[in-house]
Every structure is written in structure tokens, then in C-alpha cells.
Design a protein around this motif. Structure first.
Motif, PDB file in Angstrom:
ATOM      1  N   CYS A 101       0.812  -1.065   0.006  1.00 24.31           N
ATOM      2  CA  CYS A 101       0.015   0.077  -0.118  1.00 24.31           C
ATOM      3  C   CYS A 101       0.870   1.399   0.040  1.00 24.31           C
ATOM      4  CB  CYS A 101      -0.989   0.120   1.150  1.00 24.31           C
ATOM      5  SG  CYS A 101      -2.183  -1.379   1.133  1.00 24.31           S
ATOM      6  N   ILE A 102       1.864   1.169   0.635  1.00 15.99           N
ATOM      7  CA  ILE A 102       2.660   2.418   0.935  1.00 15.99           C
ATOM      8  C   ILE A 102       3.559   2.563  -0.698  1.00 15.99           C
ATOM      9  CG2 ILE A 102       4.712   3.484   1.818  1.00 15.99           C
ATOM     10  CD1 ILE A 102       3.828   1.998   4.608  1.00 15.99           C
ATOM     11  N   SER A 103       4.228   1.198  -1.080  1.00 17.63           N
ATOM     12  CA  SER A 103       5.155   1.326  -1.959  1.00 17.63           C
ATOM     13  C   SER A 103       4.435   1.652  -3.492  1.00 17.63           C
ATOM     14  CB  SER A 103       5.851  -0.080  -2.232  1.00 17.63           C
ATOM     15  OG  SER A 103       6.777  -0.093  -1.221  1.00 17.63           O
ATOM     16  N   TYR A 104       3.241   1.075  -3.612  1.00 17.95           N
ATOM     17  CA  TYR A 104       2.714   1.137  -5.076  1.00 17.95           C
ATOM     18  C   TYR A 104       2.364   2.845  -5.434  1.00 17.95           C
ATOM     19  CZ  TYR A 104       0.640  -0.410  -9.410  1.00 17.95           C
ATOM     20  OH  TYR A 104       0.213  -0.817 -10.684  1.00 17.95           O
ATOM     21  N   PRO A 105       1.774   3.544  -4.690  1.00 18.36           N
ATOM     22  CA  PRO A 105       1.606   4.805  -5.095  1.00 18.36           C
ATOM     23  C   PRO A 105       3.237   5.640  -5.119  1.00 18.36           C
ATOM     24  CG  PRO A 105       0.269   4.284  -3.014  1.00 18.36           C
ATOM     25  CD  PRO A 105       1.115   3.152  -3.426  1.00 18.36           C
ATOM     26  N   LEU A 106       4.060   5.266  -4.190  1.00 15.90           N
ATOM     27  CA  LEU A 106       5.528   5.858  -4.325  1.00 15.90           C
ATOM     28  C   LEU A 106       6.108   5.279  -5.534  1.00 15.90           C
ATOM     29  CD1 LEU A 106       7.634   7.044  -2.685  1.00 15.90           C
ATOM     30  CD2 LEU A 106       8.251   4.857  -1.661  1.00 15.90           C
ATOM     31  N   ALA A 107       5.929   4.339  -6.116  1.00 16.01           N
ATOM     32  CA  ALA A 107       6.683   3.742  -7.182  1.00 16.01           C
ATOM     33  C   ALA A 107       6.011   4.303  -8.436  1.00 16.01           C
ATOM     34  CB  ALA A 107       6.473   2.110  -7.397  1.00 16.01           C
ATOM     35  N   TYR A 108       4.771   4.445  -8.403  1.00 11.74           N
ATOM     36  CA  TYR A 108       4.004   4.876  -9.319  1.00 11.74           C
ATOM     37  C   TYR A 108       4.423   6.342  -9.703  1.00 11.74           C
ATOM     38  CZ  TYR A 108      -0.046   6.116 -12.363  1.00 11.74           C
ATOM     39  OH  TYR A 108      -0.720   6.487 -13.326  1.00 11.74           O
ATOM     40  N   VAL A 109       4.545   7.254  -8.629  1.00 10.11           N
ATOM     41  CA  VAL A 109       4.854   8.872  -8.544  1.00 10.11           C
ATOM     42  C   VAL A 109       6.180   8.774  -9.261  1.00 10.11           C
ATOM     43  CG1 VAL A 109       5.240  10.883  -7.429  1.00 10.11           C
ATOM     44  CG2 VAL A 109       3.297   9.464  -6.911  1.00 10.11           C
ATOM     45  N   ILE A 110       7.233   8.013  -8.666  1.00 11.63           N
ATOM     46  CA  ILE A 110       8.472   8.073  -9.133  1.00 11.63           C
ATOM     47  C   ILE A 110       8.648   7.921 -10.700  1.00 11.63           C
ATOM     48  CG2 ILE A 110      11.044   7.213  -8.851  1.00 11.63           C
ATOM     49  CD1 ILE A 110      10.315   6.542  -5.815  1.00 11.63           C
ATOM     50  N   ALA A 111       8.065   6.505 -10.983  1.00  8.38           N
ATOM     51  CA  ALA A 111       7.855   6.314 -12.355  1.00  8.38           C
ATOM     52  C   ALA A 111       7.398   6.937 -13.606  1.00  8.38           C
ATOM     53  CB  ALA A 111       7.190   4.815 -12.471  1.00  8.38           C
ATOM     54  N   PHE A 112       5.990   7.705 -13.058  1.00  5.03           N
ATOM     55  CA  PHE A 112       5.304   8.216 -14.065  1.00  5.03           C
ATOM     56  C   PHE A 112       5.615  10.095 -13.708  1.00  5.03           C
ATOM     57  CE2 PHE A 112       2.748   4.662 -14.087  1.00  5.03           C
ATOM     58  CZ  PHE A 112       2.902   4.177 -15.477  1.00  5.03           C
ATOM     59  N   ARG A 113       5.866  10.188 -12.654  1.00  6.38           N
ATOM     60  CA  ARG A 113       6.008  11.833 -12.429  1.00  6.38           C
ATOM     61  C   ARG A 113       7.427  12.264 -12.017  1.00  6.38           C
ATOM     62  NH1 ARG A 113       1.576  11.293 -14.667  1.00  6.38           N
ATOM     63  NH2 ARG A 113      -0.398  11.648 -13.799  1.00  6.38           N
ATOM     64  N   GLY A 114       8.129  11.371 -11.704  1.00  5.70           N
ATOM     65  CA  GLY A 114       9.560  11.525 -11.279  1.00  5.70           C
ATOM     66  C   GLY A 114      10.385  12.434 -11.929  1.00  5.70           C
ATOM     67  N   GLY A 115      10.124  12.337 -13.469  1.00  7.14           N
ATOM     68  CA  GLY A 115      10.856  13.367 -14.461  1.00  7.14           C
ATOM     69  C   GLY A 115      12.452  13.261 -14.136  1.00  7.14           C
ATOM     70  N   ARG A 116      13.009  14.397 -13.798  1.00  6.08           N
ATOM     71  CA  ARG A 116      14.712  14.207 -13.909  1.00  6.08           C
ATOM     72  C   ARG A 116      15.046  14.076 -12.586  1.00  6.08           C
ATOM     73  NH1 ARG A 116      16.447  19.611 -12.992  1.00  6.08           N
ATOM     74  NH2 ARG A 116      15.212  21.074 -12.449  1.00  6.08           N
ATOM     75  N   TYR A 117      13.907  13.937 -11.469  1.00  2.00           N
ATOM     76  CA  TYR A 117      14.375  13.569 -10.266  1.00  2.00           C
ATOM     77  C   TYR A 117      14.130  12.055  -9.800  1.00  2.00           C
ATOM     78  CZ  TYR A 117      13.831  18.460  -9.531  1.00  2.00           C
ATOM     79  OH  TYR A 117      14.195  19.896  -9.378  1.00  2.00           O
TER      80      TYR A 117
END
Lengths: 419, 293
Positions: free
Chosen positions: B85-101
């Protein structure tokens, strides 16, 4: 054999028979208190009362029966726990002085972190009857007792240990793990008692029963060491831990169990109770005196108490593994360490309990000849040099047979939730 | 002719397996054999352990430690679910919205791992201390009263409760969940999502029909990588738990190291291993990873 004990053997023998009415323990204690210089091994051997075990001595003969070649080896190996000897500028002054005095080199190896782990490392070699490459190891009572039981320890040659004979505190004679004092020489000790936060308790604790006060519910911890926890509770029940049986262990178990079930006991801890006690997670706990030496100065509300019914005494013992190559060097070290000034030098740094008589006095005054400054703070600390009244109340857990150990452990595991 | 070429082409592949196979043989199969051998013996350290092929060791070990087995499964499953539950949103954000960060954010996920495992867990002891900020905040908000009622905590405290153990496990294995999820999410072709939206799927529907199924390999790997070490973990239960929260790892540890009862410790280890294997096989069947990977 140059160091003939002060009382001649004939005298002791006569004394032994004259005091036939005394129990063995009383007898040894009195001789010890009178400043008698003979170790219990000699006494018992002298009166032909060898108490079984792996005794290598013939009844009637002296401890001199064991004899090693008296030649100093150019180097020898000693395994000890970490941070367990004096240190100055990354050197160990006591060892340096020893090396200079006897023209040898001590390989001081700090490779003992855990009794079992160390045992596991060398067990196969010992069982095969081979040298483990250590001339001296330093293990805790019950593990040392196990080595004695298994025949993994060389007997001591008492004739070349005059300082140990005269300066070993009487409490340490004839401990159940080495009843004839044939194998073990104490290095450092500690007491197991009760530590508490007086601010949270609002009163002084005096006995183990105080741990069961409902006010402290969920704020009490016992020790993961079966012998310490069972030992203290047995004393509380009026049972002598040096002679206990499985039935006694059952009684101790039954006394603790309700408090595990109702949540009175928060957990069983090793040294890690320290943090919890310091930050108030625990109100009271079974503790080791060595940890309290460190904790008390920083936490004025913490107190250490020897319960009225008595406390447990554990010791790390110097011993010579079977088939060691340089047993003479190990003997030299033991004898060297039992000089009060050397013991004081070590104690000033280590801060556990010192088994060497007279070390406190030297430490108080200092000894410029070995570069030791007077340190009355340590010398007067009852946790480092406990008064005789405390030591008289100290008990050593008995050496368990294999089947007893299994039964005791099973009972204990039921309490810690790992059965 | 073609058979010969094929042989030549595939031949080098087998020697390449050798290092791995030798490694496995020496450090897995041989120890496994000894463990199995030990699990059927009886005796003690002093007299030695004699081989008597006592299969009842298994029955005894399981019966005596049923409670800890069940507890381990529940704790490991809860921690895995929580980590998911913690990781999925986290990984999702990093993968799709992470951009150059992206890389920086990933490093933050792994950063706690630069610290020793034991130290990290000990830190939780301090964080959850009875008089610490977290516990007092929870207490004054009445959260602890609720969790006490549910049996997650007891005595208005966090430390030495099941909640602390599960939280600790979750924290310690979180990156094992996050990283595989990130990898599977990251390689999803964004054009598939655009296509779904073009075909009038709304965002939740596109997620359910495209993103989630395509990230299944990551979910599979992540849950296994979290669940398997978690079920055998004993440090969290030891440091953050109490006598009421011991897991099967604590039992095995104390039987091996404290009680020197090697046979029943070996039997427990084997049972645990077999249990995990069965679980993995069933899990793989259900998720059908062959088609996914």
C-alpha cells in the motif's frame, strides 16, 4: 615448585581432619577468610575428598600433580571479549609490561562476542582432541562449566600460581562449575540484581517480589539469560540456585508465568534493557551491575539494588584449552594479573567486578611504578568493588547436566515465547 | 549441418552455468543436506546427536510452535500488504511523475539501507518509546485506545506490541517492494495509456485495465521479496516486540544458539522452507507469472 604455600600441607591436613564436622563450603570459606593461602583444590586433594568431576589428581597427592614445562614461549595467544582490558593510546599497558617482564609476546585476540558462538567455532576441533590455537580463553561461568564438563580444559598447576592463591577473593572458591578449583581462574565478574527508576516507582525496591507490583504493569523486564532470571526468582522463592533441581526450575517458571500472561512483564532483554531503563520505558528490571556502572552517572534516578534474598554472581574465567601449546605462559599471565596493582590497572579501565583482593586499595592510592593514578571514584564504587556483605549474598548458578539444561531451557522458552 | 551449428551455438551456454551451479551446490545443497540430516537426529550437544531417522521431530516441532508459525504468517502478510500500500503509489509517482528527479528519488528509497539493519531497527525503539513524541501524540489523539481495543497494541503504548513489530518489518523491507514495482511500472509503454484514454477509458479504468496488469510482475516479485524474508525475520520481533509477539525466527534462533537443540531447530527451518516453497508455487500459479515475465 619454588613457591611452597605458606601453611605446610601436613598442617592443612591436620586442620582438615580436626574440622571434620564443618561442611566443605564453610571450611573453605573460613580458610579463605583467615587469609589462608591454599586454594580449595589443594585442601580437598590433601584430605582425599575429591568431589568427582574430571579430577586428574590422585587422592592424597597435592595439586602439584599437574606439571607443565616451565619454559616461556616467545609468543602465546589469548582470546578475550572486546573492550575487556586496560587501554592507553591503542596499547594495553598491562600486556606490554607483562611482555617486557617475561620476554614474550602476547597475541591478545578480541574475538569473543558470544559464548555460544565462540564455542561453536572451536567445538569440532576440541572434540577431535586438537589444539585450537589459543593458550587461554575467557568464558562465562556456565560455558566455562560446560568446557570443564566436556574435558576441554587443561588443569591448572597451582604451584606456579601463588598470587592467585593468596589474592583470589573467598567468594570464588569452590564454585559449583569447578568445585575443586582445578580449571578456572576468574578474570572479571558482574552481579545480577534489580535496577529501577526511583522517580517512576516513587519508592525503594528491595526484593524480586517488587517486580510484580501491579503499578509497574508492562514496565518490567527480565533477562534473556535463563540462569540469571531463574536464579533471582529461585532466591526469591527460597531456593538455592547452586543446588537447584528441575522441580525448582518448574517452581521458578510457575512463579513467573502468570506475569508473562497478564502482561506485567514487558519483555526479556539482553543488555538492551539499558536504553529502555534510561528513557523510562521500563520502571524496573533485572539488570547486570556492569551496565549500571555506565548508566547510573548519567541517570540520577536509576538505582541498582541487591535484592534482600540475594543476587546472582557471574564470572568470566581465564582457562587453558586442552592441548594448548603454551600453558606456562597462560599460568604466568594469571599469576601476573593477580598482583593487586596490575588488577587495579585493568579495573580502572574495565569497571566490572574485580576478583583480586587488595586491588581497591591500590587503585585508591595509585601506583606510580606502573603509571596508575589514584582513582577513588572507581575504588569506592560498590558496583565495581562490592562490599563483603554483597558478595556474601551472591550466588553462582549450578553447572547443569545436559538433560537438566534441556529441561530448564524448555521451561524458560515457554516464558520467553520461544518454546 | 544445421544441427551441428546449433550444437556449437548452444554449447557455450552450459559452462556458463557452472559457477552458479557450483556455488549453489556448495553453499546451498550441501548445507541443506546436513540440515535435513540433523533434523532427524536426537540427542544433545554433550553426548552428540545420533541419527535415528526420527520423523516425529517434525510433528513435535510444528505442534509445539504452531502459535509462532501462525503469528509469523499473519505478521509477514500484514507487513507485505502494508508495504504494498505504501510502495505502489510511491513507485507510481517516481515512475510516471519523477521526471529528472527519478534517480534522486530512487536513491532516497534506498538511502536507509546505507545504515546497518540492526541500527535501523534500534532507531525504531527510540522512535516508538513510551515517552516519545509518536507515542504521546497517538495517545492523546486516542488512537492507542482504538488499537488497544483491536489488539494491535496494549497498555497505551506502541513499543513491545504487535503493531510495532509489523511496522518495523514493513519499514525494513519496504525497498524490496518499491524497487521491483518501480521497474515494472517504469517500463510500461505510456502510449498504451494514451490509447486507452483515446478509446474513452477514464483514468481509473485505464489504470485497472492497463497499468495494474502490466505491473503484475513487479507485484509478484515485490511481494515475494518482502514476504519471504519477513516471515523468517526475528530481529524486529526481538527488539520491538514482547513475549507475546515472538515469531518462528525467534524460536529457531534460540533453539540453535541458546538451547543447542539442533534437531528441532533444523526441523523448524525445514518446515518453514517447505511452507514457503508451497506458498510460492501456489502464488505463482494464481498470478500466472510465466505469461507475464
Amino acid at each position: 615448585m619454588t613457591n611452597e604455600p605458606r601453611g605446610s600441607r601436613a598442617d592443612i591436613e591436620a586442620l582438615a581432619f580436626a574440622r571434620g564436622a564443618l561442611t566443605r563450603r564453610d571450611f573453605m570459606r573460613r580458610v579463605g577468610l583467615a587469609g589462608g593461602s591454599l586454594a580449595a583444590a589443594n585442601l580437598l586433594a590433601a584430605c582425599g575428598g575429591s568431589v568427582g568431576g574430571a579430577s586428574t589428581q590422585n587422592p592424597g597427592s597435592s595439586a602439584g600433580a599437574v606439571k607443565y614445562p616451565h619454559t616461556v614461549s616467545p609468543d602465546w595467544n589469548w582470546s578475550n571479549w572486546t573492550l575487556y582490558i586496560d587501554e592507553k593510546n591503542h596499547r594495553h599497558p598491562s600486556i606490554d609490561m607483562f611482555d617486557a617482564k617475561y620476554k614474550t609476546h602476547t597475541n591478545y585476540i578480541e574475538d569473543i562476542n558470544d559464548n555460544e558462538e565462540f564455542f561453536g567455532k572451536f567445538q569440532a576441533t576440541l572434540q577431535a582432541g586438537q589444539d585450537i590455537g589459543r593458550d587461554m580463553v575467557t568464558l562465562t561461568d556456565w560455558m566455562a562449566g560446560k568446557w570443564v564438563q566436556f574435558g576441554y580444559v587443561e588443569p591448572l598447576e597451582w604451584d606456579i600460581l601463588p598470587n592467585v592463591k593468596s589474592n583470589l577473593l573467598p567468594t570464588y572458591h569452590g564454585r559449583s562449575i569447578d568445585p575443586n578449583d582445578e580449571f578456572l581462574v576468574p578474570w572479571q565478574s558482574g552481579l545480577t540484581g534489580i535496577g529501577y527508576n526511583s522517580e517512576l516507582t516513587g519508592r525503594d525496591l528491595t526484593t524480586v517480589s517488587d517486580l510484580w507490583d501491579p503499578k509497574f504493569k508492562g514496565k518490567v523486564s527480565l533477562l534473556t539469560e535463563m540462569r540469571d532470571t531463574f536464579g533471582l526468582v529461585m532466591l526469591n522463592l527460597g531456593i538455592d540456585p547452586s543446588k537447584c533441581t528441575t522441580a525448582d526450575a518448574q517452581k521458578a517458571h510457575d512463579a513467573i508465568k502468570p506475569y508473562v500472561d497478564n502482561g506485567q512483564i514487558r519483555a526479556f532483554y539482553g543488555n538492551d534493557y539499558s536504553n529502555h531503563l534510561a528513557n523510562g520505558d521500563l520502571t524496573a528490571a533485572m539488570v547486570w551491575s556492569g551496565d549500571m556502572v555506565q548508566l547510573l552517572p548519567d541517570n540520577p534516578h536509576l538505582k541498582f539494588v541487591v535484592p534482600d534474598e540475594g543476587c546472582m554472581l557471574w564470572t568470566d574465567n581465564m582457562m587453558i584449552p586442552k592441548h594448548a601449546k603454551n600453558p606456562y605462559n597462560a599460568h604466568l599471565w594469571m599469576n601476573y594479573y593477580y598482583q593487586p596493582n596490575i588488577a587495579a590497572l585493568v579495573e580502572d579501565w574495565v569497571n566490572y567486578i574485580c576478583p583480586v583482593n587488595g586491588a581497591a586499595d591500590v587503585l585508591k592510592a595509585g601506583d606510580p611504578s606502573i603509571g596508575l593514578q589514584g582513582d577513588p571514584k572507581v575504588a569506592d564504587n560498590p558496583l565495581i568493588f562490592p562490599p563483603k556483605s554483597t558478595l556474601d549474598k551472591a550466588h553462582v548458578f549450578k553447572s547443569l547436566s545436559a538433560s537438566e539444561e534441556t529441561q530448564f531451557n524448555t521451561l524458560f522458552a515457554d516464558l520467553t515465547g520461544t518454546a | 549441418m544445421s544441427r551441428v551449428t546449433r550444437l556449437f551455438r548452444s554449447a557455450p551456454a552450459y559452462p556458463l552455468l557452472l559457477p552458479g551451479m557450483v556455488w549453489l551446490a556448495i553453499f546451498f545443497f550441501v548445507p541443506m543436506y546436513y540440515l535435513l540430516d540433523m533434523s532427524l537426529r536426537t540427542g544433545n550437544l554433550l553426548d552428540g546427536f545420533n541419527q535415528v531417522y526420527r520423523f516425529a521431530n517434525y510433528g513435535d516441532a510444528i505442534r509445539e510452535n504452531k502459535e509462532q508459525f501462525i503469528r509469523s504468517i499473519i505478521y509477514a502478510a500484514s507487513a507485505t500488504a502494508l508495504a504494498f500500500c505504501i510502495s505502489y503509489p510511491l513507485a507510481y509517482v517516481i515512475a510516471f511523475r519523477g521526471g529528472r528527479y527519478k534517480n534522486f528519488l530512487l536513491m532516497l528509497v534506498i538511502a536507509p539501507f546505507f545504515t546497518n539493519y540492526l541500527i535501523r531497527t534500534l532507531a525504531w525503539e527510540t522512535i516508538l518509546a513510551d515517552h516519545g513524541i509518536v507515542t504521546s501524540t497517538f495517545r492523546s489523539l486516542g488512537i492507542l485506545t482504538a488499537t488497544d481495543k483491536l489488539g494491535f497494541t496494549s497498555g497505551q503504548r506502541l513499543l513491545a506490541t504487535p503493531l510495532a513489530v509489523v511496522t518495523g518489518i514493513t519499514y525494513n523491507y519496504l525497498p524490496f517492494m518499491t524497487l521491483p514495482l518501480y521497474v515494472s511500472l517504469e517500463k510500461i509503454d505510456k502510449r498504451l495509456l494514451e490509447a486507452a484514454l483515446d478509446l474513452y477509458a477514464n483514468r481509473p479504468r485505464a489504470f485497472m485495465r492497463v497499468t495494474l496488469p502490466l505491473s503484475l510482475p513487479g507485484i509478484f516479485a515485490g511481494t515475494l521479496l518482502t514476504f519471504i524474508p519477513a516471515i523468517g525475520d526475528y530481529i524486529n520481533a526481538y527488539l520491538l516486540g514482547s513475549t507475546q509477539t515472538t515469531m518462528i525466527g525467534n524460536v529457531i534462533q534460540s533453539k540453535f544458539l541458546t538451547f543447542n537443540d539442533y534437531p528441532s531447530a533444523a526441523a523448524l527451518s525445514f518446515t518453514l522452507m517447505a511452507g514457503i516453497m508451497v506458498f510460492v508455487i501456489i502464488y505463482a500459479r494464481i498470478l500466472g507469472t510465466e505469461d507475464l515475465a
